[in-house]
Structure formats: C-alpha cells, structure tokens
Design a protein around this motif. Structure first.
Motif, PDB file in Angstrom:
ATOM      1  N   GLY A 256      -9.974  32.269  55.628  1.00  0.00           N
ATOM      2  CA  GLY A 256     -10.158  30.727  55.324  1.00  0.00           C
ATOM      3  C   GLY A 256     -10.801  30.228  56.347  1.00  0.00           C
ATOM      4  O   GLY A 256     -11.804  29.149  56.063  1.00  0.00           O
ATOM      5  N   GLY A 257     -10.612  30.338  57.857  1.00  0.00           N
ATOM      6  CA  GLY A 257     -11.527  29.523  58.994  1.00  0.00           C
ATOM      7  C   GLY A 257     -13.123  29.936  58.631  1.00  0.00           C
ATOM      8  O   GLY A 257     -13.826  29.004  58.751  1.00  0.00           O
ATOM      9  N   LEU A 258     -13.268  31.312  58.303  1.00  0.00           N
ATOM     10  CA  LEU A 258     -14.641  31.598  58.261  1.00  0.00           C
ATOM     11  C   LEU A 258     -15.547  31.007  57.087  1.00  0.00           C
ATOM     12  O   LEU A 258     -16.461  30.511  56.934  1.00  0.00           O
ATOM     13  CB  LEU A 258     -14.884  33.088  58.334  1.00  0.00           C
ATOM     14  N   ALA A 259     -14.712  31.037  55.777  1.00  0.00           N
ATOM     15  CA  ALA A 259     -15.098  30.290  54.601  1.00  0.00           C
ATOM     16  C   ALA A 259     -15.542  28.918  54.899  1.00  0.00           C
ATOM     17  O   ALA A 259     -16.576  28.199  54.583  1.00  0.00           O
ATOM     18  CB  ALA A 259     -14.055  30.490  53.590  1.00  0.00           C
ATOM     19  N   THR A 260     -14.389  28.219  55.453  1.00  0.00           N
ATOM     20  CA  THR A 260     -14.814  26.781  55.727  1.00  0.00           C
ATOM     21  C   THR A 260     -15.842  26.699  56.551  1.00  0.00           C
ATOM     22  O   THR A 260     -16.722  25.531  56.523  1.00  0.00           O
ATOM     23  CB  THR A 260     -13.586  26.210  56.355  1.00  0.00           C
ATOM     24  N   GLY A 261     -16.065  27.304  57.563  1.00  0.00           N
ATOM     25  CA  GLY A 261     -17.079  27.127  58.464  1.00  0.00           C
ATOM     26  C   GLY A 261     -18.586  27.258  57.711  1.00  0.00           C
ATOM     27  O   GLY A 261     -19.157  26.646  57.883  1.00  0.00           O
ATOM     28  N   LEU A 262     -18.608  28.342  57.068  1.00  0.00           N
ATOM     29  CA  LEU A 262     -20.018  28.612  56.113  1.00  0.00           C
ATOM     30  C   LEU A 262     -19.921  27.584  55.384  1.00  0.00           C
ATOM     31  O   LEU A 262     -21.148  27.213  55.057  1.00  0.00           O
ATOM     32  CB  LEU A 262     -19.635  30.040  55.389  1.00  0.00           C
ATOM     33  N   ALA A 263     -18.930  27.065  54.525  1.00  0.00           N
ATOM     34  CA  ALA A 263     -19.291  25.867  53.552  1.00  0.00           C
ATOM     35  C   ALA A 263     -19.707  24.566  54.230  1.00  0.00           C
ATOM     36  O   ALA A 263     -20.775  24.100  53.684  1.00  0.00           O
ATOM     37  CB  ALA A 263     -17.967  25.711  52.908  1.00  0.00           C
ATOM     38  N   ILE A 264     -19.344  24.494  55.585  1.00  0.00           N
ATOM     39  CA  ILE A 264     -19.766  23.090  56.314  1.00  0.00           C
ATOM     40  C   ILE A 264     -21.221  23.390  56.753  1.00  0.00           C
ATOM     41  O   ILE A 264     -21.823  22.497  56.743  1.00  0.00           O
ATOM     42  CB  ILE A 264     -18.770  23.011  57.420  1.00  0.00           C
ATOM     43  N   TYR A 265     -21.246  24.565  56.925  1.00  0.00           N
ATOM     44  CA  TYR A 265     -22.902  24.689  57.472  1.00  0.00           C
ATOM     45  C   TYR A 265     -23.987  24.635  56.398  1.00  0.00           C
ATOM     46  O   TYR A 265     -24.935  23.902  56.391  1.00  0.00           O
ATOM     47  CB  TYR A 265     -23.094  26.180  58.168  1.00  0.00           C
ATOM     48  N   LEU A 266     -23.596  25.127  55.169  1.00  0.00           N
ATOM     49  CA  LEU A 266     -24.330  25.173  54.113  1.00  0.00           C
ATOM     50  C   LEU A 266     -24.511  23.704  53.566  1.00  0.00           C
ATOM     51  O   LEU A 266     -25.746  23.214  53.204  1.00  0.00           O
ATOM     52  CB  LEU A 266     -24.049  25.904  52.967  1.00  0.00           C
ATOM     53  N   LEU A 267     -23.419  22.969  53.379  1.00  0.00           N
ATOM     54  CA  LEU A 267     -23.460  21.563  53.106  1.00  0.00           C
ATOM     55  C   LEU A 267     -24.230  20.646  54.249  1.00  0.00           C
ATOM     56  O   LEU A 267     -24.795  19.543  53.541  1.00  0.00           O
ATOM     57  CB  LEU A 267     -22.031  20.905  52.821  1.00  0.00           C
TER      58      LEU A 267
END
Length: 345
Positions: A138-149
């Motif tokens: 969950g933490g990794l997925a959230t970090g990836l989403a923030i970076y892409l957005l």
C-alpha cells in the motif's frame, strides 16, 4: 572556533568536516543508546540500567537473559530502526520538495500503507505477516501514484506536496469506508494497528528492517552530494553535473521504501518523519539535507517516546503513536505559525 574544517588525505582528496554536526550526531547517538537501556529495563519486571548492560554483555542470570534478549531487545531495535527510517525518509522528502511540510505524514504515504493493511485485515482476515506485506504494498503504490500525478516535465516541490495532500484525503476516506465494512473483531484489530505501536514486536520485524536499512542507507548517503546540489535548483544542479531526475527518482524510491517498511513494522507512527529533520537542522545549524543527523534524531525520538509512553501509564497501555502524534501535532502547529509569519505560506 569554526564549525567547518577542511581535512586533506595523503592522496590529495579534500574532505570538509562539519564539527558541530559531528558533535550533534554523537550526542544523539548517546541519547538513543541511553533511552534504549532505560526502555529495556522498563516493564512489569523492572531491571536496573546496570543489570541491563551486564545482561547485554552476557553476564545476566537466566531470567534476565530471557527478558532482555528475547522480549525487550527486539522491541527496542525495531524502535531504533523505525525511527531512523522515518527520520531519513522525512529528510529526503523535505529536501526533494524543498518544503518543511514535505513529509510522509502530509503526503499520505502512511495512509496508503494503512489502506494496504486494512485491505488485508478487513477483506482477507490475514495474519501479522500478511498485514505487514499489505502495508508495504500500500505504501509503495501510494508513493508511485503521487509521483505519477505530480509529474509534469519533472517533479516540482510544491506540486508534490499538493498532490500528496489530495491523495492523502482520498486514501483516508477509503480507510474510513473499509473500517465501516469490517466486523467488530477486525475493526478493533485494525484500529489498534492504525494507532502505531511497538507492542509485541520481535526478531521477525528486526531482520527485514535491518536488511533494508543496510541497503538503502548507504545508497542514500552516496547520493547526498547530488541532493545537496538539487536544493539550489535544477538548473544549477544540471550545470554542476548532477543528473537531477535520476537522482530525484532514486531518492524518492528509497524514501518511499524506508517509510513503507517502517509503517509495516510498527504501524503509522505519526510525525516522526516531519519533526526529526527539522529538529536536526536546528541543532546542527547547517544547510543541506542533514541526512545522518535526521536519521539519528528519528531513532532517538521514537525510542524516547516509547519509554515515555510506558512510564506514563505502564507497559503497553499507551501506544507510542499517541505520544508522537501529540508532540508532532503541537510541532506542526508551531511550524505553520512560523512559516506564516515568515510569509512563506
């Protein structure tokens, strides 16, 4: 007496030593070790600091050996590793975003890890190992989403913070929904995990954190010069030969991994990642990311907070996340007032 000294090695390499930062790091390490000894001796069966040290050196009796080495030492090591990971991760986020509010608490990484853990608890009734894995994902997925957005021909600091705040709000709503769908047993278990606690931590949490730290900490420190140059702006960094996007991406991944692993091990312990880098910078009075002081400050903060929580209400009656949340909330309010008076927000 100057704070900086230039040392020249026999090979002609010049190394600049910040004496004040070195002294601060040594004092923080001593404080963390002292708090660790006190924490090991605190509990339903109290042990004096002298007996704790004797037991750690292998000279305690059988009962003390079991209590210290099997029950309390793993918890203290988890506290030190989680605090150090959060302190270093917070320093990376704040340096990359060039914003004192750019921490995992504000960006929503803790909430993302919480969402991963809640999915495992509520939907699959997973065991402790599965909850840890879910929090990490969950933490990794959230970090990836923030970076892409936040990406738009690069990642701007304020855009990263604003996107993180938005993602945090969305994930917090998802977490609330998951709690409403859980039965009473799973909901109670989830709430305890969401508070952030070191209770019941053993060697199973120590070894993965230690292995990850052994890989990521040297990697981060090796890129410390590039991070320091990036604080002067991307154009200046490019002119000085820094591959800005490569370094930024590498350090962001390292920061997300450190934060997600710490959250998976102890739950979302709030505000350590926010306060540790700022306190370290104020103590060292040194510009730059202050990576090592932030790491040591995070470790000292968390182990001290855990000792305070046990001294206030007894063993495991007050989760450490409550103590760090109260102290961090007060600090956040003070920081917002300071930034407002300075005209930066």
């Amino acid at each position: 007496m100057k704070s900086n000294r230039a040392l020249r090695t026999p090979g002609g390499l010049s190394v600049r030593l910040d004496v004040r930062s070195l002294v601060v790091v040594l004092l923080l390490l001593l404080a963390a070790l002292a708090a660790s000894v006190l924490l090991i001796g605190t509990g339903d069966f109290p042990i004096s600091a002298g007996d704790v040290l004797k037991t750690l050196l292998g000279n305690g009796d059988a009962g003390q050996q079991f209590i210290v080495n099997e029950l309390r030492l793993p918890r203290v090591l988890v506290a030190l590793l989680v605090g150090a990971s959060l302190g270093l991760g917070g320093a990376l986020f704040q340096s990359i975003s060039r914003n004192p509010l750019g921490s995992p608490d504000v960006l929503g990484l803790g909430q993302g890890a919480t969402a991963g853990a809640l999915v495992v608890i509520v939907l699959f009734s997973g065991d402790a190992g599965a909850v840890t894995a879910g929090a990490l994902v969950g933490g990794l997925a959230t970090g990836l989403a923030i970076y892409l957005l936040a990406w738009k021909q690069g990642v701007h600091g304020y855009r990263l913070v604003l996107v993180g705040i938005g993602v945090s709000a969305v994930v917090t709503a998802v977490n609330g929904y998951l709690l409403t769908k859980a039965d009473i047993v799973d909901a109670a278990r989830a709430v305890v995990w969401m508070t952030g606690s070191l209770s019941g931590r053993d060697w199973d949490q120590v070894w993965p954190l230690l292995a990850l730290s052994a890989v990521l900490v040297p990697l981060v420190l090796a890129n410390g010069r590039g991070l320091r140059m990036m604080e002067m702006g991307d154009d200046v960094s490019y002119a000085l030969g820094v591959r800005v996007e490569r370094v930024r991406m590498l350090l962001l991944v390292a920061a997300v991994l450190l934060t997600a692993a710490a959250t998976a091990a102890a739950g979302p312990v709030g505000f350590v990642a926010l306060t540790a880098p700022q306190l370290a910078r104020r103590l060292t009075r040194s510009p730059g990311p202050n990576l090592v002081p932030s790491l040591c400050m995070g470790a000292a903060l968390l182990v001290t907070a855990d000792w305070v929580s046990q001294r206030l209400l007894g063993a495991d009656q007050l989760p450490v996340g409550v103590v760090t949340g109260v102290l961090g909330g007060v600090y956040l309010l003070w920081l917002l007032v300071t930034e407002r008076r300075a005209g930066r927000i």
